[in-house]
Write an enzyme that holds these catalytic residues in place. Structure first.
Site, mmCIF file in Angstrom:
data_model
loop_
_atom_site.group_PDB
_atom_site.id
_atom_site.type_symbol
_atom_site.label_atom_id
_atom_site.label_comp_id
_atom_site.label_asym_id
_atom_site.label_seq_id
_atom_site.Cartn_x
_atom_site.Cartn_y
_atom_site.Cartn_z
ATOM 1 N N LYS A 1 0.093 -8.509 -8.764
ATOM 2 C CA LYS A 1 1.328 -7.778 -8.489
ATOM 3 C C LYS A 1 2.554 -8.424 -9.140
ATOM 4 O O LYS A 1 3.486 -7.723 -9.525
ATOM 5 C CB LYS A 1 1.547 -7.691 -6.975
ATOM 6 C CG LYS A 1 0.527 -6.835 -6.239
ATOM 7 C CD LYS A 1 0.924 -6.727 -4.759
ATOM 8 C CE LYS A 1 -0.239 -6.432 -3.852
ATOM 9 N NZ LYS A 1 -0.771 -5.074 -3.926
ATOM 10 N N HIS B 1 0.016 -1.790 7.198
ATOM 11 C CA HIS B 1 0.062 -1.594 5.741
ATOM 12 C C HIS B 1 -1.168 -0.895 5.198
ATOM 13 O O HIS B 1 -1.439 -0.935 4.001
ATOM 14 C CB HIS B 1 0.276 -2.917 5.007
ATOM 15 C CG HIS B 1 1.438 -3.705 5.523
ATOM 16 N ND1 HIS B 1 2.711 -3.208 5.557
ATOM 17 C CD2 HIS B 1 1.504 -4.939 6.061
ATOM 18 C CE1 HIS B 1 3.511 -4.114 6.074
ATOM 19 N NE2 HIS B 1 2.805 -5.166 6.400
ATOM 20 N N GLU C 1 9.175 -9.995 -1.409
ATOM 21 C CA GLU C 1 9.981 -8.810 -1.698
ATOM 22 C C GLU C 1 10.970 -8.557 -0.586
ATOM 23 O O GLU C 1 10.716 -8.883 0.576
ATOM 24 C CB GLU C 1 9.070 -7.570 -1.824
ATOM 25 C CG GLU C 1 8.237 -7.568 -3.077
ATOM 26 C CD GLU C 1 7.382 -6.319 -3.224
ATOM 27 O OE1 GLU C 1 7.368 -5.473 -2.296
ATOM 28 O OE2 GLU C 1 6.724 -6.198 -4.257
ATOM 29 N N ARG D 1 -7.670 2.584 -10.678
ATOM 30 C CA ARG D 1 -8.974 3.139 -10.259
ATOM 31 C C ARG D 1 -8.719 4.484 -9.608
ATOM 32 O O ARG D 1 -7.578 4.905 -9.456
ATOM 33 C CB ARG D 1 -9.599 2.202 -9.221
ATOM 34 C CG ARG D 1 -8.623 1.937 -8.055
ATOM 35 C CD ARG D 1 -9.246 1.186 -6.917
ATOM 36 N NE ARG D 1 -8.254 0.583 -6.049
ATOM 37 C CZ ARG D 1 -7.650 1.184 -5.035
ATOM 38 N NH1 ARG D 1 -7.912 2.435 -4.750
ATOM 39 N NH2 ARG D 1 -6.760 0.545 -4.308
HETATM 40 P P1 ADP Z 1 -1.766 -3.314 -1.204
HETATM 41 O O1 ADP Z 1 -2.246 -3.784 -2.518
HETATM 42 O O2 ADP Z 1 -2.293 -4.113 -0.084
HETATM 43 O O3 ADP Z 1 -1.929 -1.852 -1.067
HETATM 44 P P2 ADP Z 1 1.092 -2.797 -1.580
HETATM 45 O O4 ADP Z 1 1.997 -3.629 -2.389
HETATM 46 O O5 ADP Z 1 0.685 -1.499 -2.158
HETATM 47 O O6 ADP Z 1 -0.196 -3.653 -1.213
HETATM 48 O O7 ADP Z 1 1.767 -2.541 -0.165
HETATM 49 C C1 ADP Z 1 1.063 -1.954 0.909
HETATM 50 C C2 ADP Z 1 2.036 -1.310 1.876
HETATM 51 O O8 ADP Z 1 2.981 -2.248 2.408
HETATM 52 C C3 ADP Z 1 2.902 -0.236 1.280
HETATM 53 O O9 ADP Z 1 2.249 0.989 1.247
HETATM 54 C C4 ADP Z 1 4.109 -0.230 2.189
HETATM 55 O O10 ADP Z 1 3.850 0.461 3.387
HETATM 56 C C5 ADP Z 1 4.266 -1.671 2.561
HETATM 57 N N1 ADP Z 1 5.221 -2.329 1.680
HETATM 58 C C6 ADP Z 1 4.932 -2.907 0.510
HETATM 59 N N2 ADP Z 1 6.030 -3.428 -0.054
HETATM 60 C C7 ADP Z 1 7.056 -3.168 0.785
HETATM 61 C C8 ADP Z 1 8.467 -3.484 0.785
HETATM 62 N N3 ADP Z 1 9.019 -4.196 -0.194
HETATM 63 N N4 ADP Z 1 9.220 -3.049 1.817
HETATM 64 C C9 ADP Z 1 8.665 -2.356 2.825
HETATM 65 N N5 ADP Z 1 7.357 -2.061 2.902
HETATM 66 C C10 ADP Z 1 6.554 -2.452 1.896
HETATM 67 P P1 ADP Z 2 -4.343 0.533 -1.510
HETATM 68 O O1 ADP Z 2 -5.015 -0.489 -2.371
HETATM 69 O O2 ADP Z 2 -3.041 0.923 -2.063
HETATM 70 O O3 ADP Z 2 -4.280 0.204 -0.069
HETATM 71 P P2 ADP Z 2 -6.338 2.494 -0.761
HETATM 72 O O4 ADP Z 2 -5.852 2.720 0.596
HETATM 73 O O5 ADP Z 2 -6.762 3.629 -1.579
HETATM 74 O O6 ADP Z 2 -5.232 1.833 -1.650
HETATM 75 O O7 ADP Z 2 -7.549 1.467 -0.654
HETATM 76 C C1 ADP Z 2 -7.559 0.453 0.291
HETATM 77 C C2 ADP Z 2 -8.081 -0.830 -0.303
HETATM 78 O O8 ADP Z 2 -9.341 -1.170 0.236
HETATM 79 C C3 ADP Z 2 -8.261 -0.780 -1.778
HETATM 80 O O9 ADP Z 2 -8.053 -2.055 -2.327
HETATM 81 C C4 ADP Z 2 -9.684 -0.338 -1.919
HETATM 82 O O10 ADP Z 2 -10.176 -0.765 -3.150
HETATM 83 C C5 ADP Z 2 -10.333 -1.041 -0.742
HETATM 84 N N1 ADP Z 2 -11.375 -0.248 -0.100
HETATM 85 C C6 ADP Z 2 -11.187 0.844 0.639
HETATM 86 N N2 ADP Z 2 -12.336 1.319 1.083
HETATM 87 C C7 ADP Z 2 -13.304 0.504 0.606
HETATM 88 C C8 ADP Z 2 -14.734 0.470 0.707
HETATM 89 N N3 ADP Z 2 -15.409 1.390 1.351
HETATM 90 N N4 ADP Z 2 -15.389 -0.515 0.115
HETATM 91 C C9 ADP Z 2 -14.721 -1.435 -0.552
HETATM 92 N N5 ADP Z 2 -13.391 -1.465 -0.686
HETATM 93 C C10 ADP Z 2 -12.682 -0.506 -0.126
HETATM 94 MG MG MG Z 3 -1.087 -0.515 -2.330
#
Ligand code: ADP
Ligand code: ADP
Ligand code: MG
Length: 658
Positions: free
Chosen positions: A116, A235, A200, A297
């Site tokens: 990230k 989250h 952040e 992906r």
């Molecule tokens: P992940 O890889 O675990 O999905 P993300 O960076 O996409 O991590 O963040 C997951 C979630 O955390 C976001 O969908 C949002 O709800 C919350 N989040 C992430 N960054 C921020 C931020 N700077 N301020 C508020 N909420 C945040």
């Molecule tokens: P984000 O990464 O923004 O949270 P998603 O909610 O689409 O996006 O996915 C949740 C996270 O958990 C992702 O990193 C995904 O790759 C992983 N994940 C979700 N479901 C599975 C599963 N059944 N097996 C392995 N990894 C998973």
């Molecule tokens: Mg995310």
């Protein structure tokens, strides 16, 4: 087009990819671990190859074995699904080196977006707005604490290698920073093997809006509009939808343009998602969204985009990986109607969303959508399958489409009310409560909504007298019996005439329920409850009692009341009550896991709510707190590996004077 592909995943996403492949005439190869030998994705594939033992490190993360399986079966390409190896650039290199095609972006594109911090630096350069914060390499506590102060609280600590909401901590005060940092780093290390973090600014009234993009190998890039994933707990996404409620043309234009710019900046090919965080404290404003991360992906929630665009995203992935150009131009991609996806999980919402395991003794999905709406169930399990502790506890995704948001939401509620799962704790009732929440229904959603209303959204209604009576009837074995001259004939082990009927004893949340069931003839029964209620019920031949679905499974009865499943324990009178001795005042592990931290010792006086230990399970940390004030008599050792039900803490007997 390929003639055969291997799907390097399991569960619903493996089944999902196979469905499109089959439709396109592409043969499929499944891979499976020992835990999945009889699973749905194996049954649905044309061929299947065992790749190892149940733990993911010995199977679904074994890139070498997966590539070998592809070579052995003559597959030409590998689809990674999501999770597992889907965002692992070294795996992509190995796939390519073996002369196979990876159905996804290039290794350099994944590398560019994989961490990230580096991704944010890259996006900043490309002119895409990024969340203000620190994304440098230095990781010393003093440095990070100083950065947090500069950024200004509240801040969010994030694992740079993070995903799935893991390794993330919101911090409101400088005093809590060090402990939160340690927790985030521990979780990140365990989940990703990398404990580096970024910091952040925590965005106010945050909304998560992401844009689906697609690139091809000929320089083309388009977007497929946005999805709103603001309904989150810890989250993690709970219900996603497309389009985003309240989206304006100006905001959409700015966000989709930034997303396509981001994709082009890395020469992106295949399906990808650009996630933005939006400050919605003043509505949706084009100057208040920032790049968060890119998921290189297919996303879990891709079906909502398919529902509103009519495009099969997996088909596009296959075509692009096979070298074809993007199937449509930007102006040929249109939005139509509204879609929701709800993630049905084996988890206990009322206990902090603890992941659950179990056998799905009863599993029924909604048979149809309401008039004018469409429904799609994405699942990788069947009735009788187990939710094991090894993998993600998702049971299914319920995806609905309607002509507008209210119609789609009504279809979602209807789908949830017709979903029946027994054998594991599930989040159906929580999803239904969220779907009917007035703020959610109004489209006034931010990522804090669930947290603020958690207690109300996760409260389970107590069963009413009708539900208890139906359960008693089922426990007595009367539900399944066809109406007959001898009303007790269908009841096992009950052959005698009994003037006062059959006494049924059940348990629910520790409390005993006693009922008396009296046959009235003709499939009718009177049920007397210990609260003096008296109901007359009629059983049907369709397995329904008074029109309600009932599931009987070993030692239990579950009565479905809309989206709520009321489960009663029906003790087997012949079974020894050997549980009783340990069942007193003790805390048991709610799931299998590792005792990461122990915060109390025998002899300690603790208060209700005080954190006693941290259990790591499913790569997340779960704090186990004292259920009441008391004195600890014994506590499990740090580092212990525990199974579901292991006694973690016992409390000393309290005497009246003390
Ligand atoms: P992940 O890889 O675990 O999905 P993300 O960076 O996409 O991590 O963040 C997951 C979630 O955390 C976001 O969908 C949002 O709800 C919350 N989040 C992430 N960054 C921020 C931020 N700077 N301020 C508020 N909420 C945040
Ligand atoms: P984000 O990464 O923004 O949270 P998603 O909610 O689409 O996006 O996915 C949740 C996270 O958990 C992702 O990193 C995904 O790759 C992983 N994940 C979700 N479901 C599975 C599963 N059944 N097996 C392995 N990894 C998973
Ligand atoms: Mg995310």
């Amino acid at each position: 087009m390929f003639s055969k592909i291997l799907i390097a995943n399991r569960g619903e996403i493996a089944c999902r990819v196979m469905r499109t492949a089959r439709r396109m005439g592409v043969r499929t190869v499944a891979v499976y671990s020992d835990a999945d030998a009889r699973s749905l994705h194996v049954a649905e594939a044309d061929e299947a190859v065992r790749i190892g033992a149940a733990p993911v490190g010995e199977s679904y993360l074994r890139g070498d074995r997966i590539i070998q399986a592809a070579l052995d079966t003559g597959a030409e390409a590998i689809h990674p699904g999501y999770g597992f190896l889907s965002e692992n650039p070294s795996f992509v290199d190995q796939v390519t080196a073996a002369g196979l095609v990876f159905i996804g972006p290039s290794a350099p594109a994944i590398r560019a977006m994989g961490l990230k911090d580096a991704a944010k630096r890259l996006m900043e350069k490309a002119g895409v707005p990024v969340v203000p914060g620190y994304h440098g390499d230095g990781q010393a506590l003093v440095l990070l604490a100083g950065k947090a102060r500069e950024i200004g609280y509240p801040v969010l600590i994030k694992a740079r290698a993070g995903g799935g909401g893991k390794g993330m901590r919101r911090v409101d005060h400088a005093d809590d920073f060090a402990e939160a940092l340690a927790g985030a780093k521990r979780e990140a290390k365990a989940a990703f093997g990398d404990d580096a973090v970024l910091i952040e600014k925590y965005v106010e009234k945050p909304r998560h809006i992401e844009v689906q993009v697609f690139g091809d190998n000929h320089g083309g890039a388009v977007h497929l509009f946005e999805r709103d994933c603001s309904a989150q707990r810890r989250h993690q996404k709970v219900i996603e939808e497309a389009p985003a409620p309240g989206m304006t043309e100006a905001m959409r234009a700015a966000m989709t343009e930034a997303a396509v710019t981001a994709a082009k900046a890395i020469g992106y090919s295949g399906a990808g998602t650009i996630e933005f965080i939006v400050d919605a404290s003043d509505g949706l404003r084009p100057d208040r969204f920032w790049f968060m991360e890119m998921n290189t992906r297919l996303q879990v929630e891709h079906p909502v985009t398919e529902m509103v665009t009519g495009i099969d995203l997996v088909e596009w992935q296959l075509r692009i990986a096979a070298g074809e150009p993007l199937p449509r131009r930007q102006d040929e991609i249109r939005l139509s109607g509204h879609a929701f996806e709800a993630r049905l999980y084996a988890e206990d919402a009322s206990r902090g969303f603890l992941p659950a395991t179990g056998t799905l003794h009863h599993l029924a999905f909604p048979p149809r959508a309401p008039e004018g709406a469409a429904i799609r169930i994405e699942t990788g399990v069947r009735q009788g399958d187990a939710i094991s502790p090894y993998y993600d506890p998702m049971i299914a995704k319920l995806v609905v489409h309607g002509k507008d948001r209210p119609a789609a939401l009504a279809a979602l509620s209807s789908a949830l009310a017709q979903t029946e799962v027994a054998g594991s704790t599930v989040n159906t009732a929580f999803l239904a409560a969220l779907a009917t929440d007035p703020d959610f229904a109004a489209g006034d959603v931010d990522t804090g909504l669930i947290g603020r209303k958690q207690e109300a959204l996760t409260a389970l209604p107590a069963p009413d007298d009708a539900v208890i009576s139906i359960a008693a009837l089922a426990a007595a074995g009367a539900d399944a019996s066809p109406p007959s001259a001898d009303p007790w004939s269908g009841i096992a082990s009950y052959a005698h005439f009994h003037p006062v009927g059959r006494r049924v004893r059940m348990h629910r949340d520790g409390g005993a329920v006693i009922a008396r069931v009296l046959p009235q003839g003709g499939g009718r029964y009177a049920v007397h409850l210990d609260n003096d209620a008296r109901l007359e019920l009629r059983t049907g031949t369709d397995g329904l009692v008074e029109g309600r679905p009932v599931a009987r499974w070993p030692g239990h009865v579950t009565v479905f009341d809309g989206p709520v499943g009321h489960t009663f324990v029906v003790p087997d009178p012949l079974a020894r009550a050997d549980e009783a001795t340990a069942g007193g005042d003790s805390l048991r592990a709610p799931m299998p896991g590792l005792v990461k931290i122990v915060r109390a010792a025998a002899g300690d006086r603790v208060e209700k709510g005080q954190a006693l230990l941290v259990l790591e399970a499913m790569k997340m940390e779960h704090t186990i707190s004292a259920p009441h004030d008391g004195t600890v008599a014994s506590i499990v050792a740090e580092g212990a590996q525990v199974t579901d039900g292991t006694v973690l803490v016992t409390f000393a007997e309290e005497n009246a004077s003390g």
